[in-house]
Design an enzyme around this catalytic site. Structure first.
Site, PDB file in Angstrom:
ATOM      1  N   LEU A  66      17.269 -20.864  35.520  1.00 25.63           N
ATOM      2  CA  LEU A  66      16.420 -20.452  36.639  1.00 25.63           C
ATOM      3  C   LEU A  66      15.481 -19.383  36.107  1.00 25.63           C
ATOM      4  O   LEU A  66      15.863 -18.594  35.232  1.00 25.63           O
ATOM      5  CB  LEU A  66      17.273 -19.858  37.777  1.00 25.63           C
ATOM      6  CG  LEU A  66      18.240 -20.798  38.503  1.00 25.63           C
ATOM      7  CD1 LEU A  66      19.064 -20.008  39.522  1.00 25.63           C
ATOM      8  CD2 LEU A  66      17.504 -21.933  39.196  1.00 25.63           C
ATOM      9  N   ASP A  67      14.253 -19.338  36.612  1.00 24.16           N
ATOM     10  CA  ASP A  67      13.322 -18.293  36.193  1.00 24.16           C
ATOM     11  C   ASP A  67      13.881 -16.916  36.547  1.00 24.16           C
ATOM     12  O   ASP A  67      14.706 -16.790  37.465  1.00 24.16           O
ATOM     13  CB  ASP A  67      11.962 -18.475  36.871  1.00 24.16           C
ATOM     14  CG  ASP A  67      11.272 -19.762  36.444  1.00 24.16           C
ATOM     15  OD1 ASP A  67      11.624 -20.292  35.379  1.00 24.16           O
ATOM     16  OD2 ASP A  67      10.391 -20.240  37.195  1.00 24.16           O
ATOM     17  N   LYS A  68      13.406 -15.900  35.864  1.00 21.14           N
ATOM     18  CA  LYS A  68      13.907 -14.532  36.036  1.00 21.14           C
ATOM     19  C   LYS A  68      14.021 -14.119  37.504  1.00 21.14           C
ATOM     20  O   LYS A  68      15.024 -13.570  37.934  1.00 21.14           O
ATOM     21  CB  LYS A  68      12.981 -13.546  35.295  1.00 21.14           C
ATOM     22  CG  LYS A  68      13.383 -12.095  35.459  1.00 21.14           C
ATOM     23  CD  LYS A  68      12.361 -11.154  34.834  1.00 21.14           C
ATOM     24  CE  LYS A  68      12.723  -9.711  35.118  1.00 21.14           C
ATOM     25  NZ  LYS A  68      11.692  -8.764  34.642  1.00 21.14           N
ATOM     26  N   ARG A  84       7.049 -24.204  40.969  1.00 24.92           N
ATOM     27  CA  ARG A  84       5.929 -23.263  41.070  1.00 24.92           C
ATOM     28  C   ARG A  84       4.612 -23.917  40.653  1.00 24.92           C
ATOM     29  O   ARG A  84       3.576 -23.759  41.303  1.00 24.92           O
ATOM     30  CB  ARG A  84       6.229 -22.029  40.223  1.00 24.92           C
ATOM     31  CG  ARG A  84       7.475 -21.275  40.686  1.00 24.92           C
ATOM     32  CD  ARG A  84       7.990 -20.324  39.623  1.00 24.92           C
ATOM     33  NE  ARG A  84       7.018 -19.265  39.347  1.00 24.92           N
ATOM     34  CZ  ARG A  84       7.141 -18.399  38.342  1.00 24.92           C
ATOM     35  NH1 ARG A  84       8.179 -18.475  37.512  1.00 24.92           N
ATOM     36  NH2 ARG A  84       6.231 -17.472  38.163  1.00 24.92           N
TER      37      ARG A  84
END
Length: 329
Positions: free
Chosen positions: A142-144, A241
């Site tokens: 997962l992104d930060k 995104r």
């Protein structure tokens, strides 16, 4: 734990008599079950496998039982990473897998700019034996600043099977998000994604990219925003995104792809301030469903929407109620 160095792998075994008539890659995947069949197939094709001392490079070769196998190949070993005492929100755990609910501000894997303080460092601290599993058992990222559910494998066998399940699209990952603009209906975005040609930290939709498919449906519409439920069919970097930005509906708070906040006319000061203060992409991995890599049992977990997104949604709902009479969608 180490990263990106190559080490020599040497394996030997005898084909079992019950494997008579099996394809070579199938037989070896059964014997060396800690490695995926696709990896074993690559090793065969590249001449790393010998039967009774003779190189065999055809995965479809049939075995008779009793043959002696030697396998010599190079595999990646990871650069050294140290365990760190970082708390993990554990949703589920058994001997083979771990499911965590990742908070914002936590990077999954060490990299440029984030050499430590990651989920991987936390895993190495809490489960020292996980150092023997590639990438400390991390199967997907997962992104930060994306919150929510992640599965981690605690053994090589569990990781191999989870990676295969991911490739076969047998793992279901659903997200909640808040996007800019009003979306009237759900749909599917099928647009390939690759690294942006000039902005190296960005990804972009581009014809020569890797296939990327995102399904979405509208959960709630506001005056100038939309709450979405999304399901990933593929797992490209920044996929949701990038796809939403490509649709001209970037996620609220997305620092890379979102642009400025866009409050509707007549918005309250609280509304405007909430949008300004929301400094991460409004994206949460809310549901994870998979077949357990060892038992085969179907399992499903849900993670509640984090507080910052709940507050954002409440402000959007309150604003929409206030202007209900003026809305024509």
């Amino acid at each position: 734990m180490s990263d990106n160095t190559l080490k020599n792998l040497e394996l030997t075994a005898d084909i079992e008599h019950h494997q008579l008539g099996m394809r070579l890659d199938q037989a070896l995947a059964e014997i060396f079950s800690q490695y995926s069949r696709s990896r074993i197939k690559d090793w065969i094709v590249n001449g790393h496998v010998k039967i009774n001392g003779v190189v065999v490079d055809k995965p479809k070769e049939r075995v008779l039982g009793g043959e002696h196998i030697t396998l010599n190949a190079l595999i990646e070993e990871e650069t050294y990473h140290q365990g760190e005492q970082i708390s993990l929100n554990i949703v589920y755990e058994d001997d083979d897998i771990l499911v965590i609910n990742k908070p914002r501000d936590l990077v999954v894997h060490p990299g440029a700019g984030n050499p430590n303080g990651t989920v991987l460092n936390a895993l190495l601290y809490h489960y020292p034996d996980i150092a023997s599993v590639p990438r400390a058992g991390i199967v997907h990222r997962l992104d930060k600043d994306t919150t929510g559910l992640m599965v981690v494998a605690k053994t090589i066998e569990a990781q191999t099977r989870l990676v295969e399940s991911l490739q076969l699209r047998e793992i279901t990952r659903e997200y909640e998000a808040v996007a800019m603009g009003i979306m009237t209906a759900g749909g599917t975005i099928d647009k390939p994604i690759t690294r942006h040609p000039t902005k190296r930290t960005h990804m972009a939709v581009f014809p020569t990219g890797k296939p990327a498919v995102t399904h979405y449906r509208v959960m709630e519409k506001y005056r100038a925003h939309t709450r979405l439920r999304l399901r990933l069919e593929t797992g490209r970097t920044h996929q949701i995104r990038v796809h939403m930005a490509h649709m001209a509906h970037p996620l609220v708070g997305d620092q890379l792809y979102g642009g400025r906040p866009r409050p509707p006319k007549g918005a309250s000061e609280e509304f405007i301030q909430t949008l300004r203060d929301f400094d991460r992409q409004a994206l949460h991995a809310a549901m994870l469903r998979l077949f357990h890599p060892i038992t085969g049992e179907q399992m499903e977990w849900h993670a509640p929407i984090p507080e910052d997104m709940q507050q954002l949604i409440k402000v959007l709902q309150d604003d929409t109620k206030l202007y209900q009479d003026q809305i024509d969608w």
